[in-house]
Design an enzyme around this catalytic site. Structure first.
Site, PDB file in Angstrom:
ATOM      1  CB  SER A   1       2.722  -7.751   1.213  1.00 21.48           C
ATOM      2  OG  SER A   1       1.803  -7.588   2.258  1.00 21.48           O
TER       3      SER A   1
ATOM      4  CB  THR B   1       0.504  -3.530   6.399  1.00 23.89           C
ATOM      5  OG1 THR B   1      -0.739  -3.643   5.705  1.00 23.89           O
ATOM      6  CG2 THR B   1       1.001  -2.104   6.367  1.00 23.89           C
ATOM      7  CG  ASP B   2      -2.415  -7.306   3.834  1.00 20.41           C
ATOM      8  OD1 ASP B   2      -2.785  -6.573   4.771  1.00 20.41           O
ATOM      9  OD2 ASP B   2      -2.998  -7.354   2.735  1.00 20.41           O
TER      10      ASP B   2
ATOM     11  CB  THR C   1      -0.927  -0.015   1.231  1.00 26.63           C
ATOM     12  OG1 THR C   1      -1.834  -1.106   1.069  1.00 26.63           O
ATOM     13  CG2 THR C   1      -1.721   1.258   1.388  1.00 26.63           C
TER      14      THR C   1
HETATM   15  N1  ASP Z   1      -2.660  -5.491   0.780  1.00 24.32           N
HETATM   16  C1  ASP Z   1      -1.645  -4.500   1.093  1.00 24.32           C
HETATM   17  C2  ASP Z   1      -0.303  -5.199   1.108  1.00 24.32           C
HETATM   18  O1  ASP Z   1      -0.039  -5.891   2.036  1.00 24.32           O
HETATM   19  C3  ASP Z   1      -1.956  -3.876   2.401  1.00 24.32           C
HETATM   20  C4  ASP Z   1      -0.959  -2.860   2.884  1.00 24.32           C
HETATM   21  O2  ASP Z   1       0.163  -2.754   2.438  1.00 24.32           O
HETATM   22  O3  ASP Z   1      -1.337  -2.136   3.835  1.00 24.32           O
HETATM   23  O4  ASP Z   1       0.453  -5.063   0.176  1.00 24.32           O
END
Ligand code: ASP
Length: 313
Positions: free
Chosen positions: A63, A96-97, A17
């Site tokens: 991610s 973050t995931d 993200t």
């Molecule tokens: N789906 C995103 C990822 O993990 C979520 C994020 O980065 O906050 O790439």
């Protein structure tokens, strides 16, 4: 006369993200992760004006889709840059995931003596109030802190040891916790206020070089114990040739009787099994006599650990 080489911080982009893009600045949910090049993420951050940075795009993924195909080149680039004497440390921009999984993986294959700092964002780069630029500035401040070492994660001004960090919230900016261990510190006005020591280096589970030639990673799955659990998923996985199973048990690692019998039967057929807890905090205490070997790792860490153990054999 010998000229001292300039101190450098390397930033490796993997997507997420933090590199996300939406059609509207108000859109915090319907964006596409992994769109904006890492070089672009570093522009216009005032705190970085006097820092010598090298940016490299290792991958550009959401991610949720992270795995060995990105981990291997990422680990190799981290290793390469960390070995350069003029490089103070490496920052990895990441979704973050699954940040906690990459953090654990890098810790186990690199155990770096220099700082390796993962950072991320909960709002896309195009958001009105994007949190990525501050997180990047904070991550670089942590890398440049005297004595910094090991794999850590920086998000929303909080610094977490890579082995403790876990995502605990799907939306808020401060989406991570260090569980019982507590945060390593806070980044305030570009300075680290440190509360705990840097992560212990530990031994590598498997050196990066040993991973290079492996194409197939061991098949390891996570199963969850819950009310009304059965052994059917485990039996199907064993028929499918699963090599390892992590069971996320209830409470202090207890496992439903039906699921436990299937796991014991799987072990008898040579499947590696590790039992942990599905609780968000804490770790399994005691219960060593249990038929299923326990671990203090989280379920996702335990899965990586079983894969590395199996690769190391
Ligand atoms: N789906 C995103 C990822 O993990 C979520 C994020 O980065 O906050 O790439």
């Amino acid at each position: 006369m010998q000229v001292e080489e300039e101190e450098r911080v390397v930033v490796l982009g993997t997507g997420g993200t933090i590199a996300g893009s939406a059609s509207s600045a108000a859109d915090h949910v319907g964006y596409k992760a992994g769109q904006v090049p890492v070089q672009q993420l570093l522009t216009g951050i005032p705190a970085l004006a006097h820092v010598s940075l090298v940016a490299e795009q290792v991958a550009q993924v959401d991610s949720k889709d992270m795995g060995p195909a990105v981990w291997l080149p990422l680990a190799r680039r981290c290793q390469h840059w960390l070995a350069q004497p003029q490089v103070t440390g490496v920052v990895v921009t990441h979704g973050t995931d699954t940040l906690e999984e990459t953090a654990y993986f890098l810790h186990r294959v690199l155990a770096p003596a220099k700082p390796l700092v993962l950072t991320c964002a909960m709002r896309p780069a195009t958001a009105l109030s994007a949190d990525g630029p501050q997180n990047i500035a904070d991550a670089i401040a942590v890398v440049r802190t005297a004595g910094a070492r090991g794999v850590v994660a920086v998000c929303a001004g909080r610094v977490h040891a890579g082995v403790d960090v876990r995502k605990v919230h799907p939306y808020r900016l401060d989406a991570f916790s260090s569980g019982d261990a507590g945060v390593l510190g806070h980044v305030e006005d570009g300075r680290l206020r440190q509360l705990r020591d840097w992560p212990a280096q530990g031994e590598v589970a498997l050196p990066v070089e040993a991973l290079d030639t492996r194409h197939e990673w061991p098949h390891v799955e996570i199963v969850l114990s819950h009310s009304g659990a059965s052994g059917r998923a485990v039996e199907a996985l064993v028929r499918d040739g699963v090599q390892g199973l992590v069971v996320a048990g209830t409470g202090n690692g207890s496992v439903h009787a039906a699921l436990e019998s299937a796991l014991v039967a799987a072990m008898k057929q040579g499947v590696q099994v590790l039992r942990t807890t599905r609780c968000a905090e804490g770790e399994v205490v005691g219960r060593d006599a249990d038929p299923l070997p326990k671990t203090t790792l989280t379920p996702v860490q335990a899965r990586i650990e079983l894969q590395l153990r199996s690769l190391a054999r």
